[in-house]
Design a protein around this motif. Structure first.
Motif, PDB file in Angstrom:
ATOM      1  N   TYR A  31     126.027  -5.410  16.525  1.00 47.58           N
ATOM      2  CA  TYR A  31     127.453  -5.579  16.214  1.00 47.58           C
ATOM      3  C   TYR A  31     127.705  -6.916  15.515  1.00 47.58           C
ATOM      4  N   GLY A  35     128.876  -5.479  12.329  1.00 50.51           N
ATOM      5  CA  GLY A  35     130.218  -4.980  12.615  1.00 50.51           C
ATOM      6  C   GLY A  35     130.213  -3.569  13.158  1.00 50.51           C
ATOM      7  N   PHE A  36     129.022  -3.008  13.376  1.00 50.86           N
ATOM      8  CA  PHE A  36     128.873  -1.646  13.909  1.00 50.86           C
ATOM      9  C   PHE A  36     128.786  -1.724  15.424  1.00 50.86           C
ATOM     10  N   HIS A  38     128.527   0.393  18.315  1.00 54.45           N
ATOM     11  CA  HIS A  38     128.219   1.645  19.004  1.00 54.45           C
ATOM     12  C   HIS A  38     126.953   1.469  19.832  1.00 54.45           C
ATOM     13  N   TYR A  58     126.005   8.988  14.049  1.00 55.12           N
ATOM     14  CA  TYR A  58     126.778   7.804  13.685  1.00 55.12           C
ATOM     15  C   TYR A  58     126.748   7.491  12.191  1.00 55.12           C
ATOM     16  N   THR A  61     130.231   7.173  10.354  1.00 51.08           N
ATOM     17  CA  THR A  61     130.961   5.999  10.841  1.00 51.08           C
ATOM     18  C   THR A  61     130.352   4.717  10.295  1.00 51.08           C
ATOM     19  N   ASN A  64     131.086   4.057   6.616  1.00 56.85           N
ATOM     20  CA  ASN A  64     132.477   3.660   6.386  1.00 56.85           C
ATOM     21  C   ASN A  64     132.766   2.250   6.885  1.00 56.85           C
ATOM     22  N   LYS A  65     131.959   1.789   7.859  1.00 55.28           N
ATOM     23  CA  LYS A  65     132.251   0.522   8.526  1.00 55.28           C
ATOM     24  C   LYS A  65     131.438  -0.647   7.996  1.00 55.28           C
ATOM     25  N   VAL A  66     130.189  -0.403   7.654  1.00 54.34           N
ATOM     26  CA  VAL A  66     129.234  -1.492   7.419  1.00 54.34           C
ATOM     27  C   VAL A  66     129.057  -1.775   5.932  1.00 54.34           C
ATOM     28  N   LYS A 226     137.823  -6.015  21.098  1.00 51.77           N
ATOM     29  CA  LYS A 226     136.966  -6.029  19.904  1.00 51.77           C
ATOM     30  C   LYS A 226     135.540  -6.459  20.251  1.00 51.77           C
TER      31      LYS A 226
END
Length: 361
Positions: A31, A35-36, A38, A58, A61, A64-66, A226
């Motif tokens: 993370y 920034g992932f 999970h 995953y 997701t 779209n996130k990383v 967060k």
């Protein structure tokens, strides 16, 4: 450049040659660098590129996130790690010693040996990551402050529940509900809400014990926001406390305030502990204070630095630590007061806004 890319560039500096790489699998480290957030993910960092490996569940997701890594879908993790390292001409990889099971390590080592890649499981990587994570960014500080604000709001609301007859477990359950209601992702840890004689247990477990008139009640609580934790302890009295309770509370408060005053960039982490411990020992209760004065807080509830007699880390601006001395008198009662603070160049900034004077309900 995003914070995650900056962190990757910084950690990559431990690589001595272009043929070395880093493998990260701890959820909080994954993370931190991507920034992932999970339960599954593996990060590979080379001198010029980084990858996040996730399985089919995953992949969308992660894409779209990383943005700090190339996202790769893995079907056979061990082989996929080996293939990436081989294609990058890696001959040596560092792996987290403290977050890798023996089973996974042995399997990965065997797979990498097929490609003539060695696996370094010394503390080199762990210590470097820990040192990097000790200094919090403004974003991290904001998340920690939000977690603290959620904790305080939940605490103030649950005080309305506190009266003779209420069970410890009821207080805990209500706090957990209120933390989520206020926007927290959950509790930072297994909350401590204990009363009466149970407060002599530093990490007592809430149960069916009921609050009685004259009891001290210990709240060691925190929220998660967060991915970041807060940590706070308050001791309150239900009904008027006796003189001994007032005396012990006063000693602990004096120790905590003096320890807080010692906090600033440049001091040894053991000094803050000694400041609190000396006051408690000089009042004759040294044997009743058996834990450290504090610890770091961030993505983990317990991080470096440790404010303890054996602590040997120089505090720096940007570190977040707790200050939580206590006195525990066996089979009678205990008192702990804890704030979480940000170390600054000339002192500290307290995340907590609540009073530390003894609250009598």
């Amino acid at each position: 450049m995003s914070e995650q890319k900056q962190r990757i560039a910084k950690i990559a500096k431990i690589l001595k040659n272009d043929d070395e790489a880093i493998i990260l699998r701890d959820n909080n480290n994954v993370y931190y660098y991507t920034g992932f957030n999970h339960s599954e993910g593996t990060v590979i960092i080379t001198s010029d590129k980084s990858y996040l490996l996730v399985d089919f569940r995953y992949i969308e997701t992660a894409k779209n996130k990383v943005s700090s890594c190339e996202v790769v879908q893995t079907n056979s993790l061990l082989k996929d790690i080996s293939d990436i390292l081989l294609s990058s001409r890696i001959t040596k990889a560092y792996i987290e010693a403290s977050h890798t099971t023996v089973t996974f390590y042995n399997k990965l080592k065997a797979e990498l040996l097929k490609a003539d890649i060695s696996l370094d499981s010394s503390e080199t990587l762990d210590l470097t990551v820990e040192n990097q994570r000790m200094i919090k960014s403004e974003t991290e500080i904001g998340y920690i402050q939000k977690a603290q604000n959620i904790t305080e709001e939940a605490y103030l609301q649950v005080l309305n529940l506190l009266k003779p007859g209420v069970r410890e477990i009821e207080i805990k359950n209500e706090l957990e509900y209120l933390i989520k209601k206020q926007g927290g992702e959950g509790a930072s840890f297994d909350l401590i809400t204990i009363a009466g004689k149970n407060t002599s247990l530093p990490h007592g477990v809430p149960g069916n014990n009921t609050v009685k008139n004259g009891d001290f009640v210990t709240f060691d609580i925190g929220a998660l926001y967060k991915g970041y934790h807060s940590d706070m302890t308050r001791t309150v009295s239900v009904g008027n406390p006796c003189q001994e309770q007032k005396k012990i509370y006063s000693i602990v408060l004096d120790a905590q305030l003096n320890a807080l005053d010692s906090i600033k960039s440049g001091i040894n982490s053991s000094f803050a502990d000694k400041t609190a411990r000396d006051i408690i020992e000089n009042n004759g209760y040294g044997k009743c204070f058996g834990h450290s004065t504090g610890h770091g807080v961030g993505l983990d509830i317990h991080e470096k630095p440790n404010l303890s007699p054996s602590g040997n880390i120089i505090l720096s601006s940007g570190m977040v630590v707790t200050v939580e001395p206590g006195i525990y008198i066996e089979n009678k009662f205990g008192v702990r007061i804890e704030d979480m603070v940000l170390v600054t160049d000339d002192g500290y900034r307290n995340f907590a806004k609540l009073t530390k004077e003894l609250v009598v309900l």
